[in-house]
Write an enzyme that holds these catalytic residues in place. Structure first.
Site, PDB file in Angstrom:
ATOM      1  N   ASP A 138      10.447   3.421   6.233  1.00  0.00           N
ATOM      2  CA  ASP A 138       9.868   1.911   6.394  1.00  0.00           C
ATOM      3  C   ASP A 138      11.420   1.431   6.899  1.00  0.00           C
ATOM      4  O   ASP A 138      12.262   1.716   6.759  1.00  0.00           O
ATOM      5  CB  ASP A 138       9.581   1.377   5.001  1.00  0.00           C
ATOM      6  CG  ASP A 138       8.950   0.009   5.130  1.00  0.00           C
ATOM      7  OD1 ASP A 138       7.693   0.090   4.711  1.00  0.00           O
ATOM      8  OD2 ASP A 138       9.479  -1.069   5.741  1.00  0.00           O
ATOM      9  N   GLY A 145       4.248  -0.693  10.422  1.00  0.00           N
ATOM     10  CA  GLY A 145       3.906  -1.578  11.555  1.00  0.00           C
ATOM     11  C   GLY A 145       3.730  -2.990  10.951  1.00  0.00           C
ATOM     12  O   GLY A 145       3.641  -3.289   9.820  1.00  0.00           O
ATOM     13  N   VAL A 146       3.235  -4.011  11.818  1.00  0.00           N
ATOM     14  CA  VAL A 146       2.884  -5.377  11.565  1.00  0.00           C
ATOM     15  C   VAL A 146       1.697  -5.157  11.004  1.00  0.00           C
ATOM     16  O   VAL A 146       0.526  -4.633  11.369  1.00  0.00           O
ATOM     17  CB  VAL A 146       2.946  -6.182  12.885  1.00  0.00           C
ATOM     18  CG1 VAL A 146       2.300  -7.636  12.241  1.00  0.00           C
ATOM     19  CG2 VAL A 146       4.315  -6.307  13.274  1.00  0.00           C
ATOM     20  N   SER A 147       1.348  -5.950   9.829  1.00  0.00           N
ATOM     21  CA  SER A 147       0.071  -5.665   8.974  1.00  0.00           C
ATOM     22  C   SER A 147      -0.678  -7.085   8.794  1.00  0.00           C
ATOM     23  O   SER A 147      -1.831  -6.999   8.114  1.00  0.00           O
ATOM     24  CB  SER A 147       0.343  -5.300   7.645  1.00  0.00           C
ATOM     25  OG  SER A 147       1.166  -6.074   6.857  1.00  0.00           O
ATOM     26  N   LEU A 181       0.831  -1.212  -0.026  1.00  0.00           N
ATOM     27  CA  LEU A 181      -0.118   0.062  -0.036  1.00  0.00           C
ATOM     28  C   LEU A 181       1.006   1.279   0.041  1.00  0.00           C
ATOM     29  O   LEU A 181       0.389   2.223  -0.707  1.00  0.00           O
ATOM     30  CB  LEU A 181      -0.872   0.092   0.971  1.00  0.00           C
ATOM     31  CG  LEU A 181      -2.119  -1.188   1.334  1.00  0.00           C
ATOM     32  CD1 LEU A 181      -2.937  -1.211   2.336  1.00  0.00           C
ATOM     33  CD2 LEU A 181      -2.656  -1.508  -0.076  1.00  0.00           C
ATOM     34  N   LEU A 230      10.041   1.598  13.434  1.00  0.00           N
ATOM     35  CA  LEU A 230       9.134   2.312  14.087  1.00  0.00           C
ATOM     36  C   LEU A 230       9.464   2.526  15.824  1.00  0.00           C
ATOM     37  O   LEU A 230       8.637   3.372  16.659  1.00  0.00           O
ATOM     38  CB  LEU A 230       7.744   1.781  13.931  1.00  0.00           C
ATOM     39  CG  LEU A 230       6.830   2.073  12.521  1.00  0.00           C
ATOM     40  CD1 LEU A 230       5.721   1.307  12.527  1.00  0.00           C
ATOM     41  CD2 LEU A 230       6.691   3.437  12.649  1.00  0.00           C
ATOM     42  N   TYR A 266      -3.026  -8.609  16.195  1.00  0.00           N
ATOM     43  CA  TYR A 266      -3.071  -7.622  15.347  1.00  0.00           C
ATOM     44  C   TYR A 266      -4.409  -6.694  15.279  1.00  0.00           C
ATOM     45  O   TYR A 266      -4.103  -5.214  15.379  1.00  0.00           O
ATOM     46  CB  TYR A 266      -2.744  -8.162  13.783  1.00  0.00           C
ATOM     47  CG  TYR A 266      -3.223  -7.304  12.737  1.00  0.00           C
ATOM     48  CD1 TYR A 266      -2.173  -6.291  12.342  1.00  0.00           C
ATOM     49  CD2 TYR A 266      -4.345  -7.547  11.848  1.00  0.00           C
ATOM     50  CE1 TYR A 266      -2.649  -5.450  11.218  1.00  0.00           C
ATOM     51  CE2 TYR A 266      -4.565  -6.619  10.778  1.00  0.00           C
ATOM     52  CZ  TYR A 266      -3.645  -5.620  10.459  1.00  0.00           C
ATOM     53  OH  TYR A 266      -4.039  -4.776   9.409  1.00  0.00           O
ATOM     54  N   SER A 271      -7.890  -1.517  10.810  1.00  0.00           N
ATOM     55  CA  SER A 271      -8.328  -2.484   9.984  1.00  0.00           C
ATOM     56  C   SER A 271      -9.704  -3.132  10.299  1.00  0.00           C
ATOM     57  O   SER A 271     -10.242  -2.730  11.363  1.00  0.00           O
ATOM     58  CB  SER A 271      -7.402  -3.825  10.288  1.00  0.00           C
ATOM     59  OG  SER A 271      -7.623  -5.015   9.860  1.00  0.00           O
TER      60      SER A 271
HETATM   61  C1  15L Z   1      -5.821  -6.703   6.998  1.00  0.00           C
HETATM   62  O1  15L Z   1      -5.857  -5.952   7.842  1.00  0.00           O
HETATM   63  C2  15L Z   1      -4.490  -7.153   6.283  1.00  0.00           C
HETATM   64  O2  15L Z   1      -3.400  -6.041   6.337  1.00  0.00           O
HETATM   65  C3  15L Z   1      -4.496  -7.755   5.059  1.00  0.00           C
HETATM   66  O3  15L Z   1      -3.541  -8.294   4.645  1.00  0.00           O
HETATM   67  C4  15L Z   1      -5.951  -8.690   4.972  1.00  0.00           C
HETATM   68  O4  15L Z   1      -5.724  -9.591   5.614  1.00  0.00           O
HETATM   69  C5  15L Z   1      -6.976  -7.672   5.160  1.00  0.00           C
HETATM   70  O5  15L Z   1      -6.966  -7.256   6.573  1.00  0.00           O
HETATM   71  C6  15L Z   1      -8.214  -8.693   5.021  1.00  0.00           C
HETATM   72  O6  15L Z   1      -9.250  -8.719   6.148  1.00  0.00           O
HETATM   73  O7  15L Z   1      -8.565  -8.934   3.946  1.00  0.00           O
END
Ligand code: 15L
Length: 265
Positions: free
Chosen positions: A36, A76-78, A17, A55, A138, A113
């Site tokens: 990053d 961060g961890v995504s 992203l 970070l 997460y 998220s």
């Molecule tokens: C997220 O938050 C993640 O970063 C991404 O990789 C996907 O897993 C997305 O959610 C999702 O729920 O599809």
């Protein structure tokens, strides 16, 4: 559309992203500060600069944010990971990002998220004030990030746009994403509006495109920044409607596969 008067700091610039946003916002001639933990893999656009930073390195992040008007926080961890991997960048890192915003009177766009609310059932519709139901460490770290946005708004007047991103990928790849997909174009336009909007307060926005299957999430603050998604996952309905996980537990909840990761039997 007007250009920001101060530089924009983009964390997580080397992720999928971040790279897309660098291309989209760099093409507008914006002054971008990219950072990053990983090297930036693409050509750096005119008007942009890149500096690698972790970070958890508070001094580095505070220095990078000096003079910035907005922080687009995608670092961060995504994905779901063990707690010890999440805590540094996603918990400590959020303190640093918000302190940086406070010192610079900057606005924050926080890439939150759908995993903040992953344990709501797909059969229900929720709004941006419905209770958090994170589906992992997460998701819980993203709740913390949103709480930091609320805290710094009410206590220090730091503005935030908290975007609960569904699934932002080049195209939807399974049936769940017929509901949750957020196109790259819609995300880039959302970020642009979040930067240039006159005021935002502490806004919560569901990050999805105009998907007709998107019946789970309603009622947010998108009007404050003048953003409406333009793209839709609907063109993929025929191709993807049958692409489900086959696991009734996963299919029951909005967070999809995350709800079942590391779950006690
Ligand atoms: C997220 O938050 C993640 O970063 C991404 O990789 C996907 O897993 C997305 O959610 C999702 O729920 O599809």
């Amino acid at each position: 559309m007007s250009r920001p008067s101060r530089p924009v700091l983009l964390t997580g610039a080397s992720g999928a992203l971040g790279r897309m946003l660098t291309r989209a916002l760099g093409a507008k001639g914006w002054t971008l500060r990219l950072t990053d933990i990983a090297p930036f893999p693409d050509q750096i656009p005119d008007g942009a600069s890149f500096e690698a930073a972790d970070l958890v390195d508070r001094d580095a992040v505070l220095r990078l944010a000096e003079g910035c008007g907005t922080i687009l926080h995608f670092g961060g961890v995504s994905v779901e990971r063990p707690f010890d991997e999440v805590v540094g960048p996603n918990i400590g890192g959020l303190y640093t990002v918000y302190e940086a915003a406070r010192r610079n009177r900057a606005r924050v766009l926080f890439a939150s998220s759908n995993h903040t609310i992953g344990f709501h059932e797909r059969a229900t519709t929720i709004d941006s004030e419905s209770p958090f139901r994170p589906d992992g460490y997460y998701g819980a770290s993203k709740v913390w990030g949103e709480m930091m946005g609320q805290l710094y708004w009410h206590k220090h007047g730091v503005e935030s746009v908290l975007v609960r991103i569904g699934s932002s990928f080049p195209k939807p790849i399974d049936a769940r994403m017929l509901a949750t997909w957020l196109s790259y174009g819609d995300l880039a336009r959302l970020c642009e509006r979040a930067v240039v909007a006159e005021t935002t307060g502490c806004a919560v926005i569901w990050g999805t495109s105009r998907n007709s299957r998107m019946t789970w999430w309603t009622g947010d603050d998108r009007d404050r920044i003048g953003w409406e998604p333009q793209d839709s996952a609907d063109d993929f309905i025929v191709e993807l409607a049958g692409a489900t996980s086959g696991d009734p537990f996963v299919e029951r909840y909005q967070g999809g596969a995350y709800v079942a990761l590391d779950r006690s039997a």
